[in-house]
Scaffold this motif. Structure first.
Motif, PDB file in Angstrom:
ATOM      1  N   SER A   8      34.751  25.156   3.895  1.00  0.00           N
ATOM      2  CA  SER A   8      35.957  25.468   3.120  1.00  0.00           C
ATOM      3  C   SER A   8      36.138  24.394   2.064  1.00  0.00           C
ATOM      4  CB  SER A   8      37.192  25.480   4.019  1.00  0.00           C
ATOM      5  OG  SER A   8      37.474  24.152   4.467  1.00  0.00           O
ATOM      6  N   SER A   9      37.082  24.621   1.175  1.00  0.00           N
ATOM      7  CA  SER A   9      37.541  23.543   0.313  1.00  0.00           C
ATOM      8  C   SER A   9      38.398  22.593   1.134  1.00  0.00           C
ATOM      9  CB  SER A   9      38.346  24.100  -0.865  1.00  0.00           C
ATOM     10  OG  SER A   9      37.513  24.838  -1.736  1.00  0.00           O
ATOM     11  N   ASN A  10      38.506  21.376   0.677  1.00  0.00           N
ATOM     12  CA  ASN A  10      39.169  20.325   1.446  1.00  0.00           C
ATOM     13  C   ASN A  10      40.632  20.649   1.743  1.00  0.00           C
ATOM     14  OD1 ASN A  10      39.231  17.898   2.782  1.00  0.00           O
ATOM     15  ND2 ASN A  10      39.486  16.652   0.956  1.00  0.00           N
ATOM     16  N   VAL A  11      41.267  21.416   0.855  1.00  0.00           N
ATOM     17  CA  VAL A  11      42.695  21.690   1.005  1.00  0.00           C
ATOM     18  C   VAL A  11      43.008  22.506   2.253  1.00  0.00           C
ATOM     19  CG1 VAL A  11      43.160  21.558  -1.464  1.00  0.00           C
ATOM     20  CG2 VAL A  11      42.496  23.747  -0.473  1.00  0.00           C
ATOM     21  N   SER A  12      42.027  23.149   2.845  1.00  0.00           N
ATOM     22  CA  SER A  12      42.297  24.064   3.953  1.00  0.00           C
ATOM     23  C   SER A  12      42.509  23.368   5.291  1.00  0.00           C
ATOM     24  CB  SER A  12      41.135  25.051   4.097  1.00  0.00           C
ATOM     25  OG  SER A  12      40.002  24.376   4.599  1.00  0.00           O
ATOM     26  N   GLY A  13      42.140  22.096   5.400  1.00  0.00           N
ATOM     27  CA  GLY A  13      42.299  21.373   6.654  1.00  0.00           C
ATOM     28  C   GLY A  13      41.160  21.534   7.633  1.00  0.00           C
ATOM     29  N   LEU A  14      40.086  22.202   7.233  1.00  0.00           N
ATOM     30  CA  LEU A  14      38.976  22.405   8.169  1.00  0.00           C
ATOM     31  C   LEU A  14      38.118  21.164   8.338  1.00  0.00           C
ATOM     32  CD1 LEU A  14      37.671  26.047   7.666  1.00  0.00           C
ATOM     33  CD2 LEU A  14      39.636  25.176   8.937  1.00  0.00           C
ATOM     34  N   LEU A  15      38.185  20.216   7.396  1.00  0.00           N
ATOM     35  CA  LEU A  15      37.415  18.986   7.556  1.00  0.00           C
ATOM     36  C   LEU A  15      37.865  18.244   8.804  1.00  0.00           C
ATOM     37  CD1 LEU A  15      35.287  17.069   6.265  1.00  0.00           C
ATOM     38  CD2 LEU A  15      37.195  15.935   5.105  1.00  0.00           C
ATOM     39  N   ALA A  16      39.167  18.084   8.963  1.00  0.00           N
ATOM     40  CA  ALA A  16      39.687  17.403  10.155  1.00  0.00           C
ATOM     41  C   ALA A  16      39.423  18.231  11.401  1.00  0.00           C
ATOM     42  CB  ALA A  16      41.177  17.146   9.982  1.00  0.00           C
ATOM     43  N   LEU A  17      39.517  19.552  11.285  1.00  0.00           N
ATOM     44  CA  LEU A  17      39.244  20.419  12.438  1.00  0.00           C
ATOM     45  C   LEU A  17      37.799  20.263  12.895  1.00  0.00           C
ATOM     46  CD1 LEU A  17      39.765  22.701  14.429  1.00  0.00           C
ATOM     47  CD2 LEU A  17      39.339  24.343  12.581  1.00  0.00           C
ATOM     48  N   ALA A  18      36.865  20.219  11.943  1.00  0.00           N
ATOM     49  CA  ALA A  18      35.458  20.047  12.285  1.00  0.00           C
ATOM     50  C   ALA A  18      35.230  18.738  13.047  1.00  0.00           C
ATOM     51  CB  ALA A  18      34.600  20.084  11.025  1.00  0.00           C
ATOM     52  N   GLU A  19      35.909  17.702  12.613  1.00  0.00           N
ATOM     53  CA  GLU A  19      35.739  16.418  13.290  1.00  0.00           C
ATOM     54  C   GLU A  19      36.351  16.426  14.683  1.00  0.00           C
ATOM     55  OE1 GLU A  19      37.353  13.841  10.315  1.00  0.00           O
ATOM     56  OE2 GLU A  19      35.451  13.700   9.220  1.00  0.00           O
ATOM     57  N   ARG A  20      37.469  17.138  14.843  1.00  0.00           N
ATOM     58  CA  ARG A  20      38.064  17.241  16.188  1.00  0.00           C
ATOM     59  C   ARG A  20      37.168  18.042  17.124  1.00  0.00           C
ATOM     60  NH1 ARG A  20      42.794  18.343  13.160  1.00  0.00           N
ATOM     61  NH2 ARG A  20      42.839  20.529  13.859  1.00  0.00           N
ATOM     62  N   ILE A  21      36.669  19.182  16.631  1.00  0.00           N
ATOM     63  CA  ILE A  21      35.808  20.014  17.457  1.00  0.00           C
ATOM     64  C   ILE A  21      34.469  19.331  17.714  1.00  0.00           C
ATOM     65  CG2 ILE A  21      34.457  22.165  17.438  1.00  0.00           C
ATOM     66  CD1 ILE A  21      37.334  22.671  18.083  1.00  0.00           C
ATOM     67  N   GLY A  22      33.999  18.598  16.720  1.00  0.00           N
ATOM     68  CA  GLY A  22      32.671  17.982  16.820  1.00  0.00           C
ATOM     69  C   GLY A  22      32.621  16.711  17.625  1.00  0.00           C
ATOM     70  N   THR A  23      33.760  16.185  18.037  1.00  0.00           N
ATOM     71  CA  THR A  23      33.774  14.922  18.806  1.00  0.00           C
ATOM     72  C   THR A  23      34.550  15.050  20.104  1.00  0.00           C
ATOM     73  OG1 THR A  23      35.725  14.192  17.539  1.00  0.00           O
ATOM     74  CG2 THR A  23      33.548  13.502  16.741  1.00  0.00           C
ATOM     75  N   ARG A  24      34.732  16.270  20.553  1.00  0.00           N
ATOM     76  CA  ARG A  24      35.573  16.460  21.741  1.00  0.00           C
ATOM     77  C   ARG A  24      34.920  15.862  22.970  1.00  0.00           C
ATOM     78  NH1 ARG A  24      35.162  22.855  23.451  1.00  0.00           N
ATOM     79  NH2 ARG A  24      32.908  22.935  23.754  1.00  0.00           N
TER      80      ARG A  24
END
Length: 467
Positions: free
Chosen positions: A451-467
Motif C-alpha cells: 500500500s501507500s504509506n498513508v494506509s497504515g499497513l507498514l506498521a501492520l506488516a511489522e506487527r504481524i511480521g514480528t509476533r
C-alpha cells in the motif's frame, strides 16, 4: 556540510545577516530535534506547523546560525530571506559548486515512477568502496529533501547520489539545475503521482526533464524496456547508455542487459551481460522487478569505469532493498511476511503481486495479499484499484484482504471477477485487518502487505511480521 561562515551562507542565499559572522561547523537541519552543536537551522513554514516556533529548541541543541523568513527575537546570529525553501536550494547549489572546485565529485541523479530508493541503495552499496558516497536518507527526493541530501557533502565526498521525485512539471528541472548531474538515470514511467501530473504523458515530460538538461559531456542511462523512457534518447544531448532485459540491436550494444530472471522466497537470480562478458546475479532481495533496479545501478558503475563484477557482489550482499520494500519477515509458525507497504503505485503493486504469485506457486505455499490504498492517483484512482482486483483474481492469489475505503474497488473487482467471493474480504481499518490475519494465518502462508504509506499497513506488516 562544509564549514562555512555566516557571511558566506548569506551571500549564497541572497539574505541579510543579522549578528556575528559565526562559523557553521555542524549539519544543516529543518527539524529542530536533529540540530547538532555548531549547526544551521532553517526555520521554515510547513504544512502543519511553522519552524519559527522551534528556534528555541534548535538553540538548546546548539544551533550556531538560523535562517528565517522573519525577524528572530532570540539572541542568535540569523539570516533573513524571503523564502526558506529557495534559500535552502541556493545553499545546496553553492555547496555543490564549492565541493566540485575543491575535489573530484560525481553527481548521479535517479528518477522514475518506481524503484528510485532501491536503485539508490544498490548504488550506495556499490560506490562506497570506491570513495565517500552520500545518498538520501529514506526517500528524500523533493524540493526540500533533495537539497538536504546535497548539503550533507563535504570536501571528501567522491560520489553524490540523488533521488529526483516530482509532483509537478518543472520539479525535476529545478533539482537538475541545482545539482548538475554528471549521470542521469531514468528507471520507468508509470502512474505514480498521476493525481498531480494529470496523466501519463505529463508524467513522461516531467521525467524527461533531467536527461533533457544534461550537458553533452554527461551520460543518460535509460531503460530500454520502457517505451517512454527509450524515447528520451532523442531528447538529450548527453551520451546514452542502456539497461534492460532487451539486449538491443547488434550495432548498438551499449550498456547492460539481463536474462534468466527468476525469483523465489530465497531471493532473485539473473545473468547480467555486457558485450561478450556475463556474470551471475544472485540477490537476497525478492522480486523479479528488482533486477531492473540492479541493472540501473550496475550501469552507473559501468559508465564510471568501475568493476562491474565487484558491484554485483555488493548488490548481492544487501539483505533488503529498504525497510518496507519487499522486506522479508519471519514471525515464526511457518509464516512468511513480505512487507512492501512503504509506498505503492499501480506498476509497483502489480509487480509485487506477480512476485507473490510466482514465488508461492514455486514453493507450494498459500498466497495471501493484504492491499491498501494507492495514493495520489487523482481521477485514475477507482480505475487503477479496480484493475488490481482483477489482477489478483487472474494471478490466482488465494486470499485477499483489502483495507480502507480508498482501496475498496480492489475488493469489489476481485469479488466480481472471481467465483469465490469468500476469498476476498474488505475491512475499514488496519486494526480490523490485523485481527482477521491473526485468526486466519496458518503454517505455510506467505503474506504480502502492499500500500501507500498513508494506509497504515507498514506498521501492520511489522506487527504481524514480528509476533
Amino acid at each position: 556540510m562544509l564549514r562555512l561562515r555566516a557571511s558566506e551562507i548569506a551571500e549564497a542565499v541572497g539574505g541579510r545577516l543579522v549578528g556575528d559572522d559565526v562559523l557553521v561547523t555542524g549539519s544543516v537541519e529543518t527539524d529542530s530535534r536533529l540540530v547538532e552543536a555548531g549547526g544551521l537551522f532553517f526555520a521554515m513554514p510547513g504544512e502543519t506547523t511553522d519552524g519559527h516556533r522551534f528556534i528555541d529548541a534548535a538553540l538548546e541543541r546548539g544551533a550556531a546560525l538560523v535562517v528565517a523568513e522573519r525577524e528572530v527575537e532570540q539572541d542568535v546570529p540569523h539570516i533573513l530571506v524571503p523564502s526558506g525553501v529557495t534559500a535552502l536550494q541556493s545553499l545546496a547549489a553553492d555547496v555543490i559548486r564549492r565541493v566540485r572546485a575543491a575535489n573530484e565529485l560525481t553527481v548521479v541523479g535517479i528518477t522514475g515512477s518506481n524503484g528510485k530508493t532501491t536503485t539508490k541503495n544498490m548504488l550506495q552499496a556499490a560506490l562506497e568502496r570506491h570513495g565517500a558516497t552520500v545518498s538520501p536518507v529514506k526517500s528524500f527526493n523533493n524540493e526540500v529533501g533533495a537539497p538536504m541530501t546535497m548539503l550533507r557533502i563535504d570536501e571528501g565526498t567522491r560520489y553524490l547520489v540523488l533521488e529526483m521525485g516530482a509532483s509537478y512539471e518543472g520539479d525535476i528541472a529545478r533539482l537538475t539545475a541545482l545539482s548538475h548531474p554528471d549521470i542521469g538515470v531514468v528507471l520507468k514511467v508509470g502512474l505514480a503521482h498521476a493525481g498531480e501530473f494529470g496523466g501519463i504523458e505529463t508524467t513522461t515530460r516531467a521525467k524527461t526533464e533531467m536527461v533533457r538538461d544534461l550537458a553533452p559531456e554527461h551520460v543518460a542511462i535509460l531503460n530500454r524496456d520502457d517505451e517512454r523512457v527509450r524515447g528520451m534518447a532523442a531528447a538529450t544531448a548527453a551520451r546514452v547508455a542502456w539497461f534492460g532485459t532487451d539486449p538491443g540491436p547488434a550495432d548498438d550494444p551499449t550498456g547492460l542487459w539481463a536474462d534468466g530472471v527468476d525469483s523465489t522466497l530465497e531471493g532473485t537470480v539473473a545473468t547480467v551481460h555486457r558485450g561478450e562478458e556475463s556474470w551471475p546475479l544472485r540477490m537476497r532481495i525478492l522480486g523479479e522487478h528488482h533486477v531492473m533496479n540492479a541493472l540501473a545501478a550496475l550501469a552507473v558503475v559501468d559508465v564510471l569505469g568501475l568493476d562491474v563484477a565487484q558491484a554485483i557482489e555488493d548488490v548481492a550482499s544487501m539483505p533488503r532493498a529498504e525497510r518496507g520494500r519487499m522486506e522479508v519477515l519471519e514471525p515464526g509458525g511457518g509464516i512468511t511476511v513480505i512487507n512492501d507497504a512503504y509506498n505503492a503505485s499501480p506498476d509497483s503493486t502489480a509487480a509485487a503481486l506477480r512476485a507473490l504469485a510466482h514465488m508461492t506457486r514455486q514453493a507450494g505455499r498459500r498466497s495471501v495479499a493484504v492491499l491498501g490504498e494507492m495514493a495520489e492517483l487523482g481521477p485514475h484512482a477507482v480505475e487503477e484499484h479496480d484493475r488490481l482486483g482483477r489482477l489478483v483474481t487472474r494471478l490466482r492469489i488465494e486470499r485477499l484482504v483489502v483495507v480502507g475505503a480508498g482501496a475498496k474497488p480492489i475488493h469489489d473487482a476481485a469479488e466480481l471477477e472471481s467465483s469465490f467471493g469468500q476469498d476476498t474480504t474488505w475491512v475499514a481499518t488496519a486494526d480490523e485487518a490485523e485481527a482477521l490475519l491473526r485468526a486466519e494465518l496458518v503454517e505455510g502462508d506467505v503474506v504480502l502487505l502492499k500500500s501507500s504509506n498513508v494506509s497504515g499497513l507498514l506498521a501492520l506488516a511489522e506487527r504481524i511480521g514480528t509476533r
